[in-house]
Design a protein around this motif. Sequence first.
Motif, PDB file in Angstrom:
ATOM      1  N   TYR A 211       0.853  -1.187   0.000  1.00  0.00           N
ATOM      2  CA  TYR A 211       0.000   0.000   0.000  1.00  0.00           C
ATOM      3  C   TYR A 211       0.890   1.240   0.000  1.00  0.00           C
ATOM      4  CZ  TYR A 211      -4.380  -2.460   1.097  1.00  0.00           C
ATOM      5  OH  TYR A 211      -5.494  -3.263   1.052  1.00  0.00           O
ATOM      6  N   TYR A 212       0.585   2.164  -0.875  1.00  0.00           N
ATOM      7  CA  TYR A 212       1.353   3.405  -0.945  1.00  0.00           C
ATOM      8  C   TYR A 212       1.298   4.143   0.386  1.00  0.00           C
ATOM      9  CZ  TYR A 212       2.759   8.118  -2.408  1.00  0.00           C
ATOM     10  OH  TYR A 212       3.391   9.337  -2.513  1.00  0.00           O
ATOM     11  N   GLU A 213       0.141   4.160   1.022  1.00  0.00           N
ATOM     12  CA  GLU A 213      -0.022   4.891   2.269  1.00  0.00           C
ATOM     13  C   GLU A 213       0.806   4.297   3.403  1.00  0.00           C
ATOM     14  OE1 GLU A 213      -3.579   5.285  -0.331  1.00  0.00           O
ATOM     15  OE2 GLU A 213      -2.391   3.620   0.457  1.00  0.00           O
ATOM     16  N   ASP A 214       1.054   2.991   3.359  1.00  0.00           N
ATOM     17  CA  ASP A 214       1.790   2.332   4.445  1.00  0.00           C
ATOM     18  C   ASP A 214       3.295   2.417   4.270  1.00  0.00           C
ATOM     19  OD1 ASP A 214      -0.609   1.668   5.547  1.00  0.00           O
ATOM     20  OD2 ASP A 214      -0.576  -0.422   4.885  1.00  0.00           O
ATOM     21  N   ASN A 215       3.751   2.271   3.034  1.00  0.00           N
ATOM     22  CA  ASN A 215       5.197   2.245   2.796  1.00  0.00           C
ATOM     23  C   ASN A 215       5.450   2.723   1.367  1.00  0.00           C
ATOM     24  OD1 ASN A 215       7.930   1.625   2.382  1.00  0.00           O
ATOM     25  ND2 ASN A 215       7.826  -0.161   3.742  1.00  0.00           N
ATOM     26  N   ARG A 216       5.662   4.015   1.231  1.00  0.00           N
ATOM     27  CA  ARG A 216       5.824   4.602  -0.102  1.00  0.00           C
ATOM     28  C   ARG A 216       7.058   4.055  -0.812  1.00  0.00           C
ATOM     29  NH1 ARG A 216       4.152  11.021   0.752  1.00  0.00           N
ATOM     30  NH2 ARG A 216       2.121  10.578   1.706  1.00  0.00           N
TER      31      ARG A 216
ATOM     32  N   TYR B 153       6.267   0.472  -2.046  1.00  0.00           N
ATOM     33  CA  TYR B 153       5.312   0.561  -3.146  1.00  0.00           C
ATOM     34  C   TYR B 153       6.009   1.013  -4.428  1.00  0.00           C
ATOM     35  CZ  TYR B 153       1.281   2.194  -5.860  1.00  0.00           C
ATOM     36  OH  TYR B 153       0.350   2.403  -6.846  1.00  0.00           O
TER      37      TYR B 153
ATOM     38  N   ARG C 162     -10.062  -3.555  -0.318  1.00  0.00           N
ATOM     39  CA  ARG C 162      -9.047  -2.659  -0.853  1.00  0.00           C
ATOM     40  C   ARG C 162      -9.661  -1.740  -1.914  1.00  0.00           C
ATOM     41  NH1 ARG C 162      -2.901  -4.025  -1.869  1.00  0.00           N
ATOM     42  NH2 ARG C 162      -2.197  -2.107  -2.868  1.00  0.00           N
ATOM     43  N   ARG C 163      -9.289  -0.474  -1.867  1.00  0.00           N
ATOM     44  CA  ARG C 163      -9.700   0.440  -2.920  1.00  0.00           C
ATOM     45  C   ARG C 163      -8.738   0.259  -4.086  1.00  0.00           C
ATOM     46  NH1 ARG C 163     -10.328   7.077  -2.635  1.00  0.00           N
ATOM     47  NH2 ARG C 163     -11.132   7.310  -4.768  1.00  0.00           N
TER      48      ARG C 163
ATOM     49  N   GLU D  66      -6.778   0.696  -7.537  1.00  0.00           N
ATOM     50  CA  GLU D  66      -6.285   1.897  -8.215  1.00  0.00           C
ATOM     51  C   GLU D  66      -6.468   1.810  -9.728  1.00  0.00           C
ATOM     52  OE1 GLU D  66      -1.690   1.757  -8.287  1.00  0.00           O
ATOM     53  OE2 GLU D  66      -2.278   0.713  -6.454  1.00  0.00           O
TER      54      GLU D  66
END
Length: 322
Positions: free
Chosen positions: A17-22, A25, A310-311, A313
Amino acid sequence: MGVSNLDLVVDCDNFPYYEDNRVAYTENLTNYHAFRVSGYDATLGYVKNSVIEQFPWPQEYWNIDAQARAITLITPDGADPALRSKLIAESIGEAVKKETFKVLKGWRNEKYPVYAPGGEYIFEIERSAACLFGVVTYGAHMTGYVEDSTGLKLWIPRRAKNKQTYPGMLDNTVAGGMCTGEKPFECIVREAMEEASLPEDVVRACITATGCVTYTHVRDVRAGGETGLLQPEVEYVYDLKLDPSVIPKPGDSEVEEFMLLSVKDVQDALARKEFKPNCAVVLIDFFIRHGILTPETEPDYLDIVARLHRRLEYPTASHCLR
């Protein structure tokens, strides 16, 4: 001591997830090229770099931008879904002739729809090839169960040992992919008859739509064929409470046997990772909805509930009947 319920969810929804670990990701994305279609400002999926290198792309209608890490299907203005589907099919056909990819040996002769922003249907693709392009696919899963004096029990099938994907693993009572033009409810009714020999009238009368689960899965060796391919998926979820006299039976070569298991037996098998990854997720969703997993009994309750939805993308479609 087996794996936790959260471990099982993460095993299925295993793309960072981008929000958790850019950093993770971004690093993962360097392994893929964005898949696009001319005329649409959207990434429809991600193609693994090794697929880009091996695939026999016809240069007259494919553009590969190595710097931008993108591959685009180039079509003339006014192209319709039939033309795009034809070009995609011709490209895949060349890969089949050259025996380029193991996943294509599991040819299903079933077509999956692909959508642009706004849910516009723009082409269809052979089911076994969808993971090469990393596009969103749709399916329906059903949990059949009975309740008696001893409690709730679930009908659990074992996949045939000769299946190309997840051979010998445990599954949901009924599950299947949605072909072009098919709605979730009709898909699960069809699959219930084909896979479990369940009477159509019983299914239509007793089945309950209970939501969906969404995830982005990175394929490993259990899936058969090439690893690292992306599978973003939407699975519509159904429950079917059966009379004890109604017994599912294998209706095709995909299922080896059906077993009627207690909740504890199912949970133990989950902890041993005996279930196909997305089937484990559907069962965890079932346990939450039936009050078997609760905030008081599951320490990872909030994380699990969030990860079940999950949303994605990528563009997705509504299957609302209009």
